[in-house]
Design a protein around this motif. Structure first.
Motif, PDB file in Angstrom:
ATOM      1  N   UNK A  82       0.838  -1.207   0.000  1.00 28.46           N
ATOM      2  CA  UNK A  82       0.000   0.000   0.000  1.00 28.46           C
ATOM      3  C   UNK A  82       0.868   1.250   0.000  1.00 28.46           C
ATOM      4  N   UNK A  83       1.948   1.228   0.785  1.00 25.82           N
ATOM      5  CA  UNK A  83       2.829   2.405   0.852  1.00 25.82           C
ATOM      6  C   UNK A  83       3.563   2.597  -0.469  1.00 25.82           C
ATOM      7  N   UNK A  97       1.173   4.077  -2.883  1.00 25.51           N
ATOM      8  CA  UNK A  97       0.872   5.475  -2.576  1.00 25.51           C
ATOM      9  C   UNK A  97       1.992   6.377  -3.076  1.00 25.51           C
ATOM     10  N   UNK A 111      -5.499  -2.801   2.368  1.00 24.34           N
ATOM     11  CA  UNK A 111      -4.694  -1.579   2.437  1.00 24.34           C
ATOM     12  C   UNK A 111      -4.439  -1.021   1.040  1.00 24.34           C
ATOM     13  N   UNK A 154     -13.325   9.802   1.398  1.00 25.90           N
ATOM     14  CA  UNK A 154     -11.944   9.313   1.387  1.00 25.90           C
ATOM     15  C   UNK A 154     -10.977  10.477   1.584  1.00 25.90           C
ATOM     16  N   UNK A 155      -9.871  10.214   2.284  1.00 27.14           N
ATOM     17  CA  UNK A 155      -8.890  11.292   2.471  1.00 27.14           C
ATOM     18  C   UNK A 155      -8.163  11.588   1.158  1.00 27.14           C
ATOM     19  N   UNK A 201      -6.345  -1.612  -1.557  1.00 31.70           N
ATOM     20  CA  UNK A 201      -7.658  -1.178  -2.057  1.00 31.70           C
ATOM     21  C   UNK A 201      -7.972   0.238  -1.589  1.00 31.70           C
ATOM     22  N   UNK A 202      -7.644   0.518  -0.325  1.00 29.90           N
ATOM     23  CA  UNK A 202      -7.948   1.857   0.217  1.00 29.90           C
ATOM     24  C   UNK A 202      -7.205   2.942  -0.552  1.00 29.90           C
ATOM     25  N   UNK A 203      -5.973   2.680  -0.881  1.00 28.75           N
ATOM     26  CA  UNK A 203      -5.184   3.669  -1.626  1.00 28.75           C
ATOM     27  C   UNK A 203      -5.839   3.926  -2.981  1.00 28.75           C
ATOM     28  N   UNK A 221      -3.802  10.558   3.425  1.00 32.20           N
ATOM     29  CA  UNK A 221      -4.084   9.138   3.691  1.00 32.20           C
ATOM     30  C   UNK A 221      -2.910   8.464   4.394  1.00 32.20           C
ATOM     31  N   UNK A 227      -4.596  -4.018  10.259  1.00 34.11           N
ATOM     32  CA  UNK A 227      -3.558  -4.518   9.340  1.00 34.11           C
ATOM     33  C   UNK A 227      -2.361  -5.042  10.126  1.00 34.11           C
ATOM     34  N   UNK A 240      -8.974   3.539  -3.741  1.00 30.31           N
ATOM     35  CA  UNK A 240     -10.263   4.213  -3.579  1.00 30.31           C
ATOM     36  C   UNK A 240     -10.068   5.669  -3.213  1.00 30.31           C
ATOM     37  N   UNK A 241      -9.022   5.960  -2.462  1.00 28.60           N
ATOM     38  CA  UNK A 241      -8.804   7.343  -2.031  1.00 28.60           C
ATOM     39  C   UNK A 241      -8.249   8.187  -3.176  1.00 28.60           C
ATOM     40  N   UNK A 242      -7.343   7.614  -3.976  1.00 31.73           N
ATOM     41  CA  UNK A 242      -6.685   8.415  -5.008  1.00 31.73           C
ATOM     42  C   UNK A 242      -7.356   8.308  -6.367  1.00 31.73           C
TER      43      UNK A 242
END
Lengths: 82, 652
Positions: A21-22, A25, A47, B208-209, A49-51, B214, B180, A53-55
């Protein structure tokens, strides 16, 4: 390498776990094209997936082999919620 | 009947069924907060409905039930056996009032007294008093406001649920922010929920941020989804993170119609159709199929004159047959209904009858969602009701006798339904005293149904099957429920009128099981055309076990009759022509149609086997109705009419 930057896109290959995830990002922050290719993706951790969805990069490479978790994320990214 | 009342009756029954299912789940898991929530909503909605029609006694009962469920939701009261008995009693009373309203438009006599009785059961010691809470409510017990997440989820996913005709399990999984680091992958956990219909990923904070804000290793998501699996199975998928999950049951078709402005909900995709139109559609389809069946013989006849035209005709016939079958399937689908409405009254009736006899029973049903033609669904109720009453009256013993016999005091009756291709199978089983086949044989001989020798030769299954004979009853006293000697025969006749079969298996002291098989579709029947006594007849293929060809030498004289050996067993052989009052033609080989009659295997000798067709069978009318061994008649494609034989009756 599960997260690699290639010509015109960031590639997610194989099993992308929480650590990736990092990497993703950082790659997206530095990317001008904001395109993510998931053609060779086998698994996507929450983790990662969140990146996505956020970006909200453009996701390409959808195929019959795309794992269900990635499809769920793409659907979530495309959905408009009340 | 007034449209509004009709709608009220329909919706009330669905709500009663919902609440009953929730109470049944709570009986097994008193801490299942999803079921408490679902039951509360059903009772609350039902209370509102009865209030519209000013059915005050019903409203009072439901209000009291709602109060108790509210205490259950908050965790103040644990809904144990006593509380559930009171709640089920309230629901049963409301169910009886719904029937009264259907009959006469009111709640009937003594509604106030009946309401007071139902409320008293709720308020009885142990029924509503505060008890120490045994299990904490946990996050699975959403409060009234957060329960809205499930409604919003169903709204958002309305387009995906258009084919969902039954209740769904909704879940909301909010993983811990540091999950996590604990090795959790919430996406994998949620994606593994069985029978997943939808799964969404939402930002917990509402949005979402940004890319700069984030934190990649903090979980900031909520996962909401719908599953077709039961609540227990969904909870099991989240068992390692149970404290982070809320689960509830939703009905995608319930609720108000679409908001015209937002359009976010859909009106249920169904239309109410008068059954007369459905029957007319079936009749026209039957005529079409008969017409189509006539093309094959015409193509064969043309073949002698012009092979090219015959080939084109055969091709066209094939295409039309395919379209005809497709149309038949579509009409069958329109006429198909779930068996659920047929069966939903049975549990309450079982409770009431058992209570009236002072017997303690547990009655379970599974497979109610099986679908069948509406004629079959409607026709199944009376036979099942009678079998259930018979099990309660004659099968299940009193608690004292059961304990003496080393059995648990509570009797068990189960009804299991399943669909096996084009056949519905229904099993009604009890763990009661079983059938005394020695007594059955004796009574059959006393009543002249058969002689002593034949009675002694019957297998155990064959002897048990004698209870289906007309006028047979072993009951020493005729109760209001059964034992008049018409019941079991009437059940058999009703099942056979739907082209079904019924068998009974029993072990003395241990229990009895009735096994019914019925066609799922009432429109058409698969028939085998045969020749016997110099004429054509038809038999229903589901009556035929197999067809056999053997040499005449393999037919052996046994007493006054004939038998053969099939798969190591001796099977009697009957000449079908002779049974029909004609002469059996002598043939170079024996062609046998093997069927089952009263649990025994019988072979019928015929002269020839013909084609297999799928067509409508008209029930016998007039003189034919009184003729034994005739199930009906069918129109053939060449314009001929054949009688459809009832092999079981002919063999008897």
């Amino acid at each position: 390498m599960t997260v690699r930057t290639g010509p015109g896109a960031i590639y997610l290959d194989g099993r992308c776990l929480a650590d990736d995830a990092d990497h993703l990002l950082v790659a997206l922050r530095q990317s001008a094209s904001q395109v993510v290719n998931i053609e060779r993706l086998e698994r996507m951790h929450m983790a990662v997936a969140q990146v996505l969805l956020a970006l909200r990069p453009t996701i390409i490479g959808l195929s019959d082999k795309t794992p269900a978790s990635a499809r769920i994320v793409i659907a979530a990214a495309n959905a408009e919620y009340a | 009947m007034d449209d509004l009342i009709e709608q009220f009756l329909l919706e009330s029954r669905e709500l009663i069924h919902q609440a009953s299912a929730d109470f049944a789940r709570l009986a097994e898991r008193p801490t299942d907060s999803g079921s408490v929530e679902s039951a509360f909503r059903a009772i609350h909605t039902l209370k509102g409905s009865v209030a519209v029609f000013s059915f005050d006694p019903a409203e009072r009962v439901l209000h009291r039930a709602e109060d108790l469920l509210e205490l259950g939701r908050k965790g103040t009261v644990l809904l144990g056996r006593a509380e559930l008995d009171g709640l089920v009693g309230c629901l049963d009373q409301v169910d009886r009032w719904i029937e009264e309203v259907e009959r006469g438009g009111t709640l009937g006599d003594n509604a106030d007294v009946l309401a007071a009785v139902a409320i008293a059961r709720l308020d009885a010691p142990g029924g509503g008093a505060s008890v120490p809470v045994i299990a904490p409510p946990g996050p699975g017990a959403p409060d009234r406001d957060s329960a809205k997440w499930a409604e919003l989820l169903v709204q958002r996913q309305a387009a995906s649920l258009e084919t969902a005709g039954s209740l769904l399990t909704a879940f909301r999984y909010v993983p811990a922010a540091d999950c996590f680091f604990l090795g959790d992958d919430p996406l994998a956990i949620a994606a593994a929920v069985p029978d997943l219909v939808t799964l969404e990923i939402l930002p917990v904070a509402g949005e979402w941020p940004s890319a700069d804000e984030i934190e990649p290793f903090t979980c900031i998501s909520a996962l909401e989804g719908l599953s077709g699996a039961p609540v227990e199975d969904v909870r099991a998928a989240f068992r390692l993170v149970a404290d982070q999950v809320s689960v509830t049951v939703v009905d995608p078709l319930a609720g108000e119609t679409a908001d015209a402005d937002s359009g976010k909900r859909r009106i249920a995709d169904s239309v109410r159709v008068n059954v007369e139109h459905l029957d007319a559609l079936a009749d026209r389809l039957g005529e079409l199929l008969v017409g189509l069946n006539g093309l094959g013989p015409i193509a064969a006849a043309i073949g002698a004159v012009d092979a090219g035209v015959a080939a084109r005709m055969r091709a066209a016939d094939g295409e039309l047959q395919r379209i005809g079958n497709s149309l038949r399937g579509a009409v069958e689908a329109v006429r198909s209904v779930s068996l659920e409405p047929t069966l939903r009254r049975l549990p309450r009736i079982a409770r009431e009858v058992a209570a009236s006899m002072g017997k303690d029973i547990a009655f379970s049903i599974s497979g109610q969602k099986v679908v069948a033609d509406r004629q079959i669904a409607e026709g199944l109720y009376e036979p099942l009701l009678h079998l259930l009453r018979n099990a309660l009256d004659h099968g299940i013993e009193s608690s004292d006798r059961r304990v003496e016999a080393g059995k648990p005091p509570q009797g068990r009756i189960s009804l299991r339904l399943k669909r096996d291709g084009e056949t519905i199978e229904a099993l009604l089983e009890d763990d009661g005293g079983g059938i005394d086949t020695a007594a059955v044989r004796r009574i059959a001989v006393e009543r002249g149904l058969l002689d002593e020798v034949s009675a002694a030769q019957l297998s155990e299954k064959g002897a048990a099957g004698l209870i289906f004979a007309p006028g047979f009853s072993t009951a020493e006293t005729i109760t209001s429920l059964s034992g008049r000697g018409v019941g079991m025969n009437a059940v058999k006749v009703a099942i056979e009128a739907m082209r079904g079969t019924i068998e009974v298996d029993s072990r003395l002291g241990q229990g009895t099981v009735f096994r019914m098989r019925l066609p799922a579709n009432a429109l058409t029947t698969r028939l085998l055309i045969i020749e016997a006594g110099g004429d054509r007849y038809a038999v229903a293929l589901d009556q035929v076990v197999e067809t056999v060809r053997m040499s005449n030498a393999e037919l052996l004289p046994v007493g006054n009759g004939t038998a053969c050996v099939l798969r190591g067993r001796t099977v009697p052989v009957l000449g079908l022509g002779a049974l029909l009052g004609c002469a059996d033609a002598s043939m170079p080989h024996a062609k046998l149609l093997v069927a089952r009659s009263r649990g025994e295997t019988v072979a019928f000798r015929v002269e020839a086997f013909g084609e297999r067709i799928n067509t409508m069978v008209r029930p016998p009318r007039g003189l034919l109705k009184a003729t034994p061994g005739i199930m009906g008649s069918a129109l053939l494609g060449d314009g001929g009419v054949v009688l459809v034989l009832d092999l079981e009756e002919l063999a008897a």
